[in-house]
Scaffold this motif. Structure first.
Motif, mmCIF file in Angstrom:
data_model
loop_
_atom_site.group_PDB
_atom_site.id
_atom_site.type_symbol
_atom_site.label_atom_id
_atom_site.label_comp_id
_atom_site.label_asym_id
_atom_site.label_seq_id
_atom_site.Cartn_x
_atom_site.Cartn_y
_atom_site.Cartn_z
ATOM 1 N N VAL A 79 36.687 44.922 27.484
ATOM 2 C CA VAL A 79 35.890 45.799 28.060
ATOM 3 C C VAL A 79 36.799 46.240 29.160
ATOM 4 N N GLY A 80 36.663 47.669 29.653
ATOM 5 C CA GLY A 80 37.360 48.403 30.402
ATOM 6 C C GLY A 80 36.594 48.825 31.565
ATOM 7 N N ILE A 81 37.118 49.296 32.502
ATOM 8 C CA ILE A 81 36.270 49.767 33.837
ATOM 9 C C ILE A 81 35.511 50.889 33.310
ATOM 10 N N GLU A 82 35.735 51.790 32.268
ATOM 11 C CA GLU A 82 34.591 52.808 31.878
ATOM 12 C C GLU A 82 33.456 52.343 31.443
ATOM 13 N N ASN A 83 33.591 51.271 30.556
ATOM 14 C CA ASN A 83 32.489 50.564 30.174
ATOM 15 C C ASN A 83 31.609 49.978 31.279
ATOM 16 N N CYS A 84 32.170 49.398 32.084
ATOM 17 C CA CYS A 84 31.624 48.769 33.223
ATOM 18 C C CYS A 84 30.788 49.762 34.086
ATOM 19 N N LYS A 85 31.451 50.804 34.220
ATOM 20 C CA LYS A 85 30.800 52.072 34.912
ATOM 21 C C LYS A 85 29.479 52.547 34.042
ATOM 22 N N LYS A 86 29.405 52.443 32.812
ATOM 23 C CA LYS A 86 28.507 53.085 32.190
ATOM 24 C C LYS A 86 27.217 51.839 32.231
ATOM 25 N N TYR A 87 27.852 50.551 32.548
ATOM 26 C CA TYR A 87 26.526 49.533 32.413
ATOM 27 C C TYR A 87 25.902 49.557 33.646
ATOM 28 N N ILE A 88 26.790 49.937 34.929
ATOM 29 C CA ILE A 88 25.815 49.856 35.927
ATOM 30 C C ILE A 88 25.133 51.331 36.242
ATOM 31 N N THR A 89 25.605 52.479 35.793
ATOM 32 C CA THR A 89 24.933 53.720 36.027
ATOM 33 C C THR A 89 24.043 54.027 35.088
ATOM 34 N N ASN A 90 23.968 53.661 33.719
ATOM 35 C CA ASN A 90 22.887 53.923 32.760
ATOM 36 C C ASN A 90 21.539 52.810 32.685
ATOM 37 N N GLN A 91 21.610 51.983 33.702
ATOM 38 C CA GLN A 91 20.814 51.038 33.539
ATOM 39 C C GLN A 91 20.565 50.316 34.755
ATOM 40 N N ILE A 92 19.494 49.179 34.718
ATOM 41 C CA ILE A 92 19.439 48.381 36.078
ATOM 42 C C ILE A 92 20.481 47.160 35.537
ATOM 43 N N PHE A 93 21.382 47.002 36.378
ATOM 44 C CA PHE A 93 22.379 45.843 36.077
ATOM 45 C C PHE A 93 22.320 44.901 37.343
ATOM 46 N N LEU A 94 21.930 43.750 37.313
ATOM 47 C CA LEU A 94 21.833 42.729 38.209
ATOM 48 C C LEU A 94 23.085 41.821 37.967
ATOM 49 N N ILE A 95 23.874 41.302 39.104
ATOM 50 C CA ILE A 95 24.760 40.510 38.988
ATOM 51 C C ILE A 95 24.444 39.081 39.765
ATOM 52 N N VAL A 96 25.155 37.980 39.536
ATOM 53 C CA VAL A 96 24.928 36.740 39.863
ATOM 54 C C VAL A 96 25.822 36.422 40.790
ATOM 55 N N GLU A 97 26.046 36.092 42.017
ATOM 56 C CA GLU A 97 27.210 35.500 42.692
ATOM 57 C C GLU A 97 26.982 34.211 43.030
ATOM 58 N N LEU A 98 27.868 33.199 43.125
ATOM 59 C CA LEU A 98 27.916 32.005 43.333
ATOM 60 C C LEU A 98 29.113 31.986 44.221
ATOM 61 N N ASN A 99 29.239 31.668 45.512
ATOM 62 C CA ASN A 99 30.361 31.458 46.150
ATOM 63 C C ASN A 99 31.326 32.613 46.035
ATOM 64 N N LYS A 100 30.624 33.801 45.946
ATOM 65 C CA LYS A 100 31.304 35.067 45.877
ATOM 66 C C LYS A 100 31.869 35.023 44.625
ATOM 67 N N GLN A 101 31.535 34.573 43.616
ATOM 68 C CA GLN A 101 32.150 34.743 42.453
ATOM 69 C C GLN A 101 30.918 35.203 41.286
ATOM 70 N N LEU A 102 31.168 36.223 40.451
ATOM 71 C CA LEU A 102 30.435 36.728 39.705
ATOM 72 C C LEU A 102 30.314 35.804 38.556
ATOM 73 N N ILE A 103 29.114 35.147 37.916
ATOM 74 C CA ILE A 103 29.037 34.219 37.213
ATOM 75 C C ILE A 103 27.742 34.523 36.207
ATOM 76 N N ALA A 104 27.094 35.623 36.477
ATOM 77 C CA ALA A 104 26.015 35.997 35.574
ATOM 78 C C ALA A 104 25.417 37.348 35.674
ATOM 79 N N HIS A 105 24.577 37.991 34.633
ATOM 80 C CA HIS A 105 23.978 39.039 34.840
ATOM 81 C C HIS A 105 22.724 39.436 34.161
ATOM 82 N N ILE A 106 22.058 40.363 34.297
ATOM 83 C CA ILE A 106 21.128 40.826 33.336
ATOM 84 C C ILE A 106 20.859 42.133 33.512
#
Length: 177
Positions: A51-78
């Motif tokens: 996965v590249g940055i451009e894919n990630c950009k599409k993930y967060i701009t074309n939909q609702i993309f929630l991330i989960v952080e534990l101790n400032k680390q990204l561990i999950a998403h929906i």
């Protein structure tokens, strides 16, 4: 949509669930490239390009993309996306969820599912949809718990590099009914 909430897991750990932003793109890329190698339960697999940055950009701009952080680390998403912008189909949305394997069975997926159902309902969607790999019993159990019902099977929906096929189960949850 801006979203930011804290939750206490059954382990006693505190997580933050929030909307992803452009500042998160590098972390999302790294997270996805770990997640998609941990299990064969995703549409993207070990054999696919990282996965590249451009894919990630599409993930967060074309939909609702929630991330989960534990101790400032990204561990999950929906993620939640509208199925189609056509009038006859815009009442439908689809979801995807992922949790890093070392954080399974902590209740994170339950928190995410509960929140995404609320969000979809507030937006006004009438129907949530997903496709899950037939062998992913834990995910199917989770989706059933949240009211998703099996609608059918996509025969040979996923093909692995070893030429083995796996069926995908189409599941739907009706909202506002």
């Amino acid at each position: 949509m801006k979203y930011n909430k804290k939750f206490i897991l059954k382990t006693g750990e505190e997580i933050t669930v929030r909307s992803a932003t452009e500042k998160d793109l590098d972390n999302i890329k790294d997270y996805c490239n770990i997640l998609f190698k941990q299990t064969d339960n995703f549409t993207r697999g070990k054999e696919d390009e990282p996965v590249g940055i451009e894919n990630c950009k599409k993930y967060i701009t074309n939909q609702i993309f929630l991330i989960v952080e534990l101790n400032k680390q990204l561990i999950a998403h929906i993620n939640l996306s509208q199925k189609s912008y056509l009038n006859r189909m815009k009442h439908r949305c689809e979801i995807g969820i992922g949790v890093l394997m070392e954080h399974w069975h902590k209740g994170i997926a339950n928190v995410l599912m509960n929140e995404i159902v609320k969000i979809a309902t507030e937006i006004g969607y009438e129907q949530m949809e997903l496709v899950v790999i037939k062998s992913n019993k834990n995910a199917i159990k989770l989706y059933n718990k949240f009211g998703f019902k099996k609608q059918g099977v996509f025969k040979n929906s996923f093909k692995y590099v070893n030429d083995n096929y796996v069926d995908g189960i189409c599941m739907i949850k009706m909202l506002n009914k």
